[in-house]
Scaffold this active site. Sequence first.
Site, PDB file in Angstrom:
ATOM      1  N   SER A 144       9.884  -3.789  -1.914  1.00  0.00           N
ATOM      2  CA  SER A 144       9.893  -3.599  -0.582  1.00  0.00           C
ATOM      3  C   SER A 144      10.620  -4.868  -0.119  1.00  0.00           C
ATOM      4  O   SER A 144      10.514  -5.692  -0.363  1.00  0.00           O
ATOM      5  CB  SER A 144       8.692  -3.998  -0.216  1.00  0.00           C
ATOM      6  OG  SER A 144       8.266  -3.749   1.106  1.00  0.00           O
ATOM      7  N   TYR A 157      -0.365  -5.676   1.586  1.00  0.00           N
ATOM      8  CA  TYR A 157       0.436  -4.596   0.607  1.00  0.00           C
ATOM      9  C   TYR A 157       2.172  -6.119  -0.082  1.00  0.00           C
ATOM     10  O   TYR A 157       2.539  -6.063  -0.719  1.00  0.00           O
ATOM     11  CB  TYR A 157       1.384  -4.356   2.113  1.00  0.00           C
ATOM     12  CG  TYR A 157       2.403  -3.199   1.852  1.00  0.00           C
ATOM     13  CD1 TYR A 157       3.734  -3.311   1.838  1.00  0.00           C
ATOM     14  CD2 TYR A 157       2.409  -1.414   1.241  1.00  0.00           C
ATOM     15  CE1 TYR A 157       4.985  -2.401   1.877  1.00  0.00           C
ATOM     16  CE2 TYR A 157       3.485  -0.911   0.441  1.00  0.00           C
ATOM     17  CZ  TYR A 157       4.754  -1.502   0.552  1.00  0.00           C
ATOM     18  OH  TYR A 157       5.870  -1.142   1.135  1.00  0.00           O
TER      19      TYR A 157
END
Length: 264
Positions: A144, A157
């Site tokens: 990510s 996250y």
Amino acid sequence: MNQFDLTGKVALVTGASYGIGYAIACGLAKAGAIIVFNDINQDLVSKGIAAYEAEGIKAHGYVADVTNEDQINAVVAQIAAEVGEIDILVNNAGIIKRIPMHEMSAAEFRQVIDIDLNGPFICAKAVIPSMMKRGSGKIINICSMMSELGRETVSAYAAAKGGLKMLTKNIASEYGEFNIQCNGLGPGYIATPQTAPLRETQADGSRHPFDQFIIAKTPAARWGNAEDLVGPAVFLASPASDFVNGHVLYVDGGILAYIGKQPK
Ligand code: NAP
Ligand code: GCO
């Protein structure tokens, strides 16, 4: 020899009933791979199988939670018996919780780490022994922007995806000698259900402030779509990347290279 040919290769894509995983699986199938996927419940798996069928792809779907080592080990053994040993693993399954860190419970933080980091560990650990025996294998971890950058409300996250980047490098380091390549694929901001809340049209009809922010931060001046990830995924799954290992390939329209457009 077509270095991008995946004919006969068995590819497991986790959490691939829809979204990025589904798009990547469709792309691997079009390159010749046999598609296997898991999701967290039978309803999603059944919907996924129907969606693949509509694309002309006969996918094999299994119910398994990537955080449950017994379930994953059982499904990997079942896949080996019913479909074949896994040649390509795409660790795609993941969640996000957008909560200010000082308001996030330890349980919420732990749940994100469990799915987004422990899950890829469990799935990679389940397939590596057979890859070692066969002397080849491809592991692709879906990282990510948050493998490199932080932002408000995504502490769990970012910690998970940052850890996933290092897990990628460590698998590459530990198993490269067995001709196993482990790389990351780092999507930018992609229009999927996961980011739908960030793109909601406002009550006055204007674009979501975060939507406008991402457009200004992306040289391509657009959100990515899941299909933008297919070519890079096929590359990392194919013989074309046999000497690429421990790398995170960012597919972000240039976000990580760009300071952002000056506000008017
Ligand atoms: P998504 O639309 O939310 O899809 C995630 C998939 O993973 C869903 O099918 C979900 O099933 C499944 N899943 C969740 N927890 C699971 C578990 N414990 N076991 C098995 N499957 C599970 O997300 P996405 O946007 O396609 O993202 C896919 C991956 O790309 C994620 O790792 C995400 O972090 C990453 N990523 C996304 C973006 C983006 O902008 N969208 C950018 C960079 C990276 P349920 O429906 O049951 O939850
Ligand atoms: C967010 C987004 C991002 C994307 C993706 C970016 O809230 O910032 O959900 O985290 O999902 O991971 O690469």
